[in-house]
Design a protein around this motif. Sequence first.
Motif, short mmCIF file in Angstrom:
data_model
loop_
_atom_site.label_atom_id
_atom_site.label_comp_id
_atom_site.label_asym_id
_atom_site.label_seq_id
_atom_site.Cartn_x
_atom_site.Cartn_y
_atom_site.Cartn_z
N LEU A 167 0.83 -1.64 0.39
CA LEU A 167 -0.33 0.06 0.13
C LEU A 167 0.87 1.06 0.20
O LEU A 167 0.51 2.10 -0.39
N VAL A 168 1.69 1.49 0.83
CA VAL A 168 2.91 2.89 0.98
C VAL A 168 3.46 2.44 -0.61
O VAL A 168 3.75 3.39 -1.38
N ARG A 169 4.29 1.74 -1.01
CA ARG A 169 5.13 1.47 -2.25
C ARG A 169 4.72 1.34 -3.41
O ARG A 169 4.74 1.85 -4.40
N ASP A 170 3.56 0.28 -3.69
CA ASP A 170 3.49 -0.16 -4.28
C ASP A 170 2.05 0.10 -4.97
O ASP A 170 2.11 1.47 -5.97
N VAL A 171 1.24 1.12 -4.31
CA VAL A 171 -0.29 1.89 -4.53
C VAL A 171 0.12 2.93 -4.64
O VAL A 171 -0.41 4.34 -5.57
N ARG A 194 5.15 5.58 -2.49
CA ARG A 194 5.58 6.52 -1.78
C ARG A 194 7.33 5.81 -1.47
O ARG A 194 7.03 4.93 -1.72
N GLU A 195 8.12 6.63 -0.75
CA GLU A 195 9.35 6.34 -0.67
C GLU A 195 8.83 4.93 0.47
O GLU A 195 8.13 5.52 2.11
N PRO A 196 10.26 4.12 0.50
CA PRO A 196 9.98 3.17 1.03
C PRO A 196 10.17 3.91 3.20
O PRO A 196 10.87 4.72 3.19
N VAL A 197 9.60 2.83 4.37
CA VAL A 197 9.37 3.28 6.06
C VAL A 197 10.97 2.53 6.27
O VAL A 197 11.67 3.42 7.06
N ARG A 198 10.98 1.13 5.92
CA ARG A 198 12.03 0.38 6.28
C ARG A 198 12.50 -1.14 5.24
O ARG A 198 12.30 -1.65 5.58
N GLY A 258 12.00 -4.82 18.08
CA GLY A 258 11.42 -5.24 19.80
C GLY A 258 10.69 -5.27 19.30
O GLY A 258 10.02 -4.42 18.72
N PRO A 259 9.59 -5.31 20.99
CA PRO A 259 8.05 -4.74 20.95
C PRO A 259 7.44 -3.54 20.81
O PRO A 259 7.03 -2.70 19.53
N ALA A 260 8.80 -2.47 20.94
CA ALA A 260 8.38 -0.97 21.29
C ALA A 260 8.47 -0.70 19.64
O ALA A 260 7.91 0.16 19.30
N GLU A 261 10.03 -1.09 18.58
CA GLU A 261 9.83 -0.72 17.74
C GLU A 261 9.22 -1.08 16.54
O GLU A 261 8.85 -0.57 15.72
N ALA A 262 8.74 -2.10 17.10
CA ALA A 262 7.48 -3.04 16.06
C ALA A 262 6.58 -2.13 15.69
O ALA A 262 6.03 -2.09 14.82
N ARG A 263 5.83 -1.96 17.00
CA ARG A 263 4.60 -1.27 17.28
C ARG A 263 4.83 0.66 16.83
O ARG A 263 4.29 0.98 16.04
N GLY A 264 6.39 1.49 17.15
CA GLY A 264 6.06 2.38 16.36
C GLY A 264 6.17 2.32 14.77
O GLY A 264 5.82 2.69 14.01
N TYR A 265 6.59 1.08 14.22
CA TYR A 265 7.20 0.58 12.59
C TYR A 265 5.82 0.88 12.10
O TYR A 265 4.92 1.69 11.27
N VAL A 266 4.83 0.13 12.86
CA VAL A 266 2.99 -0.30 11.99
C VAL A 266 2.26 0.48 12.41
O VAL A 266 1.70 1.63 10.78
N ARG A 267 2.69 1.32 12.36
CA ARG A 267 1.59 2.92 13.14
C ARG A 267 1.97 3.61 12.09
O ARG A 267 1.67 4.34 11.38
N GLU A 268 3.43 3.43 12.29
CA GLU A 268 3.73 4.67 11.06
C GLU A 268 3.29 4.38 9.65
O GLU A 268 3.17 4.86 8.54
N VAL A 269 3.38 2.94 9.72
CA VAL A 269 2.99 2.84 8.15
C VAL A 269 1.63 2.79 8.20
O VAL A 269 1.24 3.73 6.90
N ARG A 270 0.89 2.61 9.28
CA ARG A 270 -0.69 2.88 8.88
C ARG A 270 -1.39 4.19 8.46
O ARG A 270 -2.19 4.57 7.78
N ASP A 271 0.11 4.92 9.00
CA ASP A 271 -0.63 6.82 8.75
C ASP A 271 -0.23 7.08 7.19
O ASP A 271 -1.14 7.48 7.01
N VAL A 293 -2.59 7.40 1.67
CA VAL A 293 -2.64 6.84 0.89
C VAL A 293 -4.17 6.64 0.70
O VAL A 293 -5.03 6.87 -0.70
N LEU A 294 -4.92 6.19 1.00
CA LEU A 294 -6.17 5.97 0.80
C LEU A 294 -6.81 6.98 1.01
O LEU A 294 -8.67 7.06 0.07
N ASP A 295 -6.72 7.82 1.29
CA ASP A 295 -7.20 9.37 1.01
C ASP A 295 -7.87 10.11 -0.17
O ASP A 295 -8.23 10.37 -0.28
N THR A 296 -6.75 9.01 -1.15
CA THR A 296 -6.66 9.80 -2.53
C THR A 296 -6.20 9.10 -3.55
O THR A 296 -6.41 9.22 -4.16
N ALA A 297 -6.51 7.87 -3.09
CA ALA A 297 -6.24 6.44 -4.25
C ALA A 297 -7.45 6.75 -5.06
O ALA A 297 -8.99 7.10 -4.73
N SER A 298 -6.96 5.80 -6.14
CA SER A 298 -8.86 6.08 -6.77
C SER A 298 -8.36 4.35 -7.14
O SER A 298 -7.50 3.56 -7.08
#
Length: 440
Positions: free
Chosen positions: A62-66, A69-73, A97-110, A115-120
């Motif tokens: 969703l971030v890279r393909d659809v 956008r630039e990769p997150v990680r 680690g747990p904190a890093e994984a949680r931060g990563y998935v939050r950043e990706v979801r944002d 992307v969803l707001d402007t997707a065709s």
Amino acid sequence: MTGLGAEQLRTHAAEHLLRARDRSVTLTDAVDDDDLVRQHSPLMSPLVWDLAHVGNQEELWLVRDVGRREPVRADIDELYDAFKHARSTRPTLPLLGPAEARGYVREVRDKVLDVLDTASFDGNRLTRHAFAFGMVAQHEQQHDETMLATHQLRVGAPVLQAPEPPAPRAPLAAREVLVPAGEFTMGTSTEPWALDNERPAHPSYTDAFVIDAGCVTYGEYLRFVEAGGYDQARWWSAAGWRHVREAGLTGPKYLTRDGDRWLRTRFGSVEPVREDEPVTHVCFYEAEAYAAWAGKRLPTETEWEKAARFDPATGRSRRYPWGDDDPGTEHANLGQRHLRAAPAGAYPAGASPLGVQQLIGDVWEWTASDFLPYPGFQVFPYAEYSQVFFGPDYKVLRGGSFGTDQVACRGTFRNWDYPIRRQIFAGFRCARDARPDEVA
């Protein structure tokens, strides 16, 4: 969904993505960090791997393909590639680690929601009807069910809670249901978020057969156990008997004998077995052996789907046994609303036109069929979702379990696993060929 406008599709996709994430958070926040990074069984990944993996897949698609956008990680892609690292070795990897994984998935979801707001949704097949967003929501929910199975494997005090499923409204009207001979439409070419192995719709024929109105219960299955079923080779296939001997199986997983009663360990609690509940955590070979002992057999995948979808009054195949509407709480036990399968007869509103009950939810149902492509199958959007698994090594399961979300469960949805697997929420129902006097 095919008639939804762009804004409705946006809302629909967002709801499914958010519900999946809420569930992922529930499953990972329920335990401490030590439990998150621990491997509770070599059959399963650490919970923290699953969490970061769903974020990585969301980023890739969703971030890279659809979204372009630039990769997150990009540096962690290989760590979370399920085909490069077996589950048993994943704890040895330099995982987030747990904190890093949680931060990563939050950043990706944002970024995904942006992307969803402007997707065709009228472009290529990946974005049409918001398919890629639906695919990612299904993927996360599938891993949520896997994480739920990991919770069942973990040792420790209970950490998950849910209300009990409904009690049976009435006894099953009949123990068996006759399904008439003839063609029906199997699979789908119209379900917008259906995956490639569900496609295309195609005519399929069955002879007349009889199928159980409900799944085999613990009470029924334990009669097979107590009759010495695990000690008699005559009920088992050669492969099944070999597995029983090598694995030392004596009954369903998570059950123990305490004098004259059976106890079950369920998400950290030990309780008496409920005899009217569908038997759960049995492998294909166990299901096959019970069916032979009962003078029956497992249904084929085609028979299962016909029993679930075919409406003899109209000749058409429904999306679900009860009709074309999405599952409601009155239809099926889905989405981890409850932490167990419901007793037989608990969901009469979910019955098929022929009167077969609880085909959706409660337990995945083993079928006799190998996982194979349908006629006209086309890979989409990647071969590793289905194609690499086709063949005799995997058996098909249908119907979903109490741990399956409705976005990942349809009348056409196909699951598959090795015939020895027992950690999944799997049970079965039996079938048999119809006798001449039943079809006369």
